[in-house]
Design a protein around this motif. Structure first.
Motif, mmCIF file in Angstrom:
data_model
loop_
_atom_site.group_PDB
_atom_site.id
_atom_site.type_symbol
_atom_site.label_atom_id
_atom_site.label_comp_id
_atom_site.label_asym_id
_atom_site.label_seq_id
_atom_site.Cartn_x
_atom_site.Cartn_y
_atom_site.Cartn_z
ATOM 1 N N GLY A 175 0.791 -1.209 -0.031
ATOM 2 C CA GLY A 175 0.130 -0.082 -0.042
ATOM 3 C C GLY A 175 0.907 1.257 -0.017
ATOM 4 N N LEU A 176 2.091 1.109 -0.121
ATOM 5 C CA LEU A 176 2.883 2.352 -0.089
ATOM 6 C C LEU A 176 3.142 2.892 -1.534
ATOM 7 C CD1 LEU A 176 5.596 1.459 2.495
ATOM 8 C CD2 LEU A 176 3.559 2.867 2.925
ATOM 9 N N ASP A 177 3.082 4.349 -1.592
ATOM 10 C CA ASP A 177 3.417 4.955 -3.003
ATOM 11 C C ASP A 177 5.027 5.142 -3.027
ATOM 12 O OD1 ASP A 177 4.204 7.037 -1.383
ATOM 13 O OD2 ASP A 177 2.277 8.431 -1.857
ATOM 14 N N ALA A 178 5.118 5.606 -4.352
ATOM 15 C CA ALA A 178 6.774 5.949 -4.746
ATOM 16 C C ALA A 178 7.415 6.731 -3.585
ATOM 17 C CB ALA A 178 6.831 6.624 -6.085
ATOM 18 N N ALA A 179 6.758 7.843 -2.930
ATOM 19 C CA ALA A 179 7.578 8.817 -1.990
ATOM 20 C C ALA A 179 7.643 7.811 -0.698
ATOM 21 C CB ALA A 179 6.586 9.891 -1.622
ATOM 22 N N ALA A 180 6.934 6.967 -0.355
ATOM 23 C CA ALA A 180 7.101 6.341 1.006
ATOM 24 C C ALA A 180 7.923 5.058 0.597
ATOM 25 C CB ALA A 180 5.461 5.807 1.279
ATOM 26 N N LEU A 181 8.031 4.693 -0.365
ATOM 27 C CA LEU A 181 9.061 3.639 -0.672
ATOM 28 C C LEU A 181 10.543 4.049 -0.845
ATOM 29 C CD1 LEU A 181 7.546 1.164 -3.180
ATOM 30 C CD2 LEU A 181 7.991 0.728 -0.937
ATOM 31 N N ALA A 182 10.654 5.412 -1.237
ATOM 32 C CA ALA A 182 11.811 5.982 -1.171
ATOM 33 C C ALA A 182 12.308 6.904 -0.036
ATOM 34 C CB ALA A 182 11.666 7.176 -2.450
ATOM 35 N N GLN A 183 11.504 6.650 1.118
ATOM 36 C CA GLN A 183 12.041 7.408 2.291
ATOM 37 C C GLN A 183 13.128 6.685 3.196
ATOM 38 O OE1 GLN A 183 8.378 8.752 4.514
ATOM 39 N NE2 GLN A 183 9.809 8.627 6.394
ATOM 40 N N PRO A 184 14.090 7.360 3.222
ATOM 41 C CA PRO A 184 15.195 6.567 4.109
ATOM 42 C C PRO A 184 14.800 6.816 5.564
ATOM 43 C CG PRO A 184 15.840 8.690 3.215
ATOM 44 C CD PRO A 184 14.662 8.484 2.854
ATOM 45 N N LEU A 185 15.565 6.027 6.365
ATOM 46 C CA LEU A 185 15.419 6.287 7.903
ATOM 47 C C LEU A 185 16.859 6.611 8.312
ATOM 48 C CD1 LEU A 185 14.081 5.747 10.643
ATOM 49 C CD2 LEU A 185 14.777 3.421 10.554
ATOM 50 N N ALA A 186 16.992 7.764 8.546
ATOM 51 C CA ALA A 186 18.391 8.367 8.996
ATOM 52 C C ALA A 186 19.073 7.742 10.164
ATOM 53 C CB ALA A 186 18.335 9.937 9.189
ATOM 54 N N PRO A 187 20.319 7.286 10.017
ATOM 55 C CA PRO A 187 21.310 7.999 9.338
ATOM 56 C C PRO A 187 21.472 7.078 8.019
ATOM 57 C CG PRO A 187 22.349 6.647 10.765
ATOM 58 C CD PRO A 187 21.024 6.697 11.224
ATOM 59 N N ASP A 215 21.458 -1.860 -7.109
ATOM 60 C CA ASP A 215 19.808 -2.181 -6.781
ATOM 61 C C ASP A 215 19.349 -1.527 -5.752
ATOM 62 O OD1 ASP A 215 22.021 -3.217 -5.498
ATOM 63 O OD2 ASP A 215 21.095 -5.190 -4.922
ATOM 64 N N TRP A 216 19.831 -1.101 -4.810
ATOM 65 C CA TRP A 216 19.618 -0.125 -3.667
ATOM 66 C C TRP A 216 19.311 1.244 -4.311
ATOM 67 C CZ3 TRP A 216 18.200 -1.844 1.150
ATOM 68 C CH2 TRP A 216 18.565 -3.309 1.393
ATOM 69 N N HIS A 217 20.029 1.909 -5.058
ATOM 70 C CA HIS A 217 20.051 3.271 -5.519
ATOM 71 C C HIS A 217 18.758 3.342 -6.569
ATOM 72 C CE1 HIS A 217 24.622 3.344 -3.670
ATOM 73 N NE2 HIS A 217 23.730 3.383 -2.785
ATOM 74 N N SER A 218 18.776 2.741 -7.406
ATOM 75 C CA SER A 218 18.264 2.768 -8.360
ATOM 76 C C SER A 218 16.399 2.806 -8.411
ATOM 77 C CB SER A 218 18.360 2.128 -9.626
ATOM 78 O OG SER A 218 18.277 0.629 -9.314
ATOM 79 N N ALA A 219 16.212 2.141 -7.016
ATOM 80 C CA ALA A 219 14.758 1.776 -6.906
ATOM 81 C C ALA A 219 14.085 2.978 -6.702
ATOM 82 C CB ALA A 219 14.648 1.154 -5.555
ATOM 83 N N VAL A 220 14.701 4.253 -6.527
ATOM 84 C CA VAL A 220 13.810 5.382 -6.208
ATOM 85 C C VAL A 220 13.363 6.051 -7.318
ATOM 86 C CG1 VAL A 220 15.856 6.822 -6.682
ATOM 87 C CG2 VAL A 220 13.953 7.878 -5.093
ATOM 88 N N ASP A 221 13.827 5.418 -8.551
ATOM 89 C CA ASP A 221 13.363 5.972 -9.891
ATOM 90 C C ASP A 221 12.067 4.827 -10.282
ATOM 91 O OD1 ASP A 221 14.973 8.070 -10.057
ATOM 92 O OD2 ASP A 221 16.447 6.724 -10.815
ATOM 93 N N ASP A 222 11.933 3.680 -9.470
ATOM 94 C CA ASP A 222 10.875 2.691 -9.869
ATOM 95 C C ASP A 222 9.504 3.065 -9.449
ATOM 96 O OD1 ASP A 222 13.034 1.534 -11.365
ATOM 97 O OD2 ASP A 222 13.379 0.311 -9.638
ATOM 98 N N ALA A 223 8.398 2.790 -10.169
ATOM 99 C CA ALA A 223 7.242 2.840 -9.497
ATOM 100 C C ALA A 223 7.116 1.631 -8.558
ATOM 101 C CB ALA A 223 6.073 2.538 -10.614
ATOM 102 N N PRO A 224 6.107 1.921 -7.532
ATOM 103 C CA PRO A 224 5.861 0.806 -6.438
ATOM 104 C C PRO A 224 5.548 -0.469 -7.145
ATOM 105 C CG PRO A 224 4.998 2.805 -5.766
ATOM 106 C CD PRO A 224 5.450 3.079 -7.287
ATOM 107 N N GLU A 225 4.692 -0.432 -8.128
ATOM 108 C CA GLU A 225 4.336 -1.755 -8.763
ATOM 109 C C GLU A 225 5.062 -2.464 -9.277
ATOM 110 O OE1 GLU A 225 2.877 1.294 -9.843
ATOM 111 O OE2 GLU A 225 1.750 1.496 -8.126
ATOM 112 N N SER A 226 6.184 -1.660 -10.138
ATOM 113 C CA SER A 226 7.253 -2.029 -10.730
ATOM 114 C C SER A 226 8.309 -2.921 -9.803
ATOM 115 C CB SER A 226 7.977 -1.021 -11.634
ATOM 116 O OG SER A 226 9.242 -1.244 -11.926
ATOM 117 N N VAL A 227 8.570 -2.491 -8.829
ATOM 118 C CA VAL A 227 9.719 -2.882 -7.918
ATOM 119 C C VAL A 227 9.104 -4.018 -7.298
ATOM 120 C CG1 VAL A 227 9.239 -1.323 -6.111
ATOM 121 C CG2 VAL A 227 11.672 -2.451 -6.332
#
Length: 169
Positions: A33-45, A90-102
């Motif tokens: 149920g997460l959108d692209a912004a949520a899937l791209a959110q890191p947990l600092a640090p 693999d870790w870095h490029s996912a920010v450009d992928d749609a949630p359904e795609s990844v």
């Protein structure tokens, strides 16, 4: 993929596959149920994201069952990656992928791995060799996948809680 209880009494193959499937489903559920912004959110640090975690696990499935065990050449999206330029692509490029795609990429990788697991024996040995020149048994590969998913399921717990407060299994 739906989580199912692991059998309390079963043969080795059924038990190992059930534990692996449970960990796979746990990680996938963390991204539900997460959108692209949520899937791209890191947990600092950390720069780790749930989208990156899903894509990484898709690569792990492909690498161990298709490339190491069967000795096949990498398929896309892995084949055209310049891993020397970014070993964590693999870790870095996912920010450009749609949630359904990844998510689809991981599900397709799981299905391809499962085809291998259904047609091979746990005692079968990999085509590719380890750094020390040894072959991997399929048993070792499956247990390593369980280890990989279990490790990242803990990361997924933290990342999902940071995104929207969701906790639990």
């Amino acid at each position: 993929m739906q989580r199912r209880d692991k059998p309390k009494q079963a043969d080795e193959v059924t038990s190992a596959r059930a534990f692996l499937d449970f960990q796979r489903a746990t990680v996938l559920a963390k991204a539900d149920g997460l959108d692209a912004a949520a899937l791209a959110q890191p947990l600092a640090p950390s720069s780790m994201t749930l989208g990156g975690l899903l894509k990484h696990l898709a690569y792990v499935e492909h690498w161990w069952t298709r490339e190491v065990f069967l000795g096949l050449e990498p398929q896309e999206p892995w084949a055209s990656v310049d891993w020397t330029a970014d070993e964590d692509w693999d870790w870095h490029s996912a920010v450009d992928d749609a949630p359904e795609s990844v998510r689809h990429l991981l599900e397709v990788s799981i299905a391809a791995s499962d085809e291998v697991l259904e047609t091979a024996s746990f005692d079968d040995l990999s085509v590719r060799l380890s750094r020390t020149g040894e072959q991997f048994s399929l048993r070792w590969i499956v247990l390593h996948l369980v280890e990989e998913y279990a490790r990242h399921a803990g990361h997924a717990d933290l990342l999902r809680e940071a995104v929207d407060g969701s906790t639990g299994e």
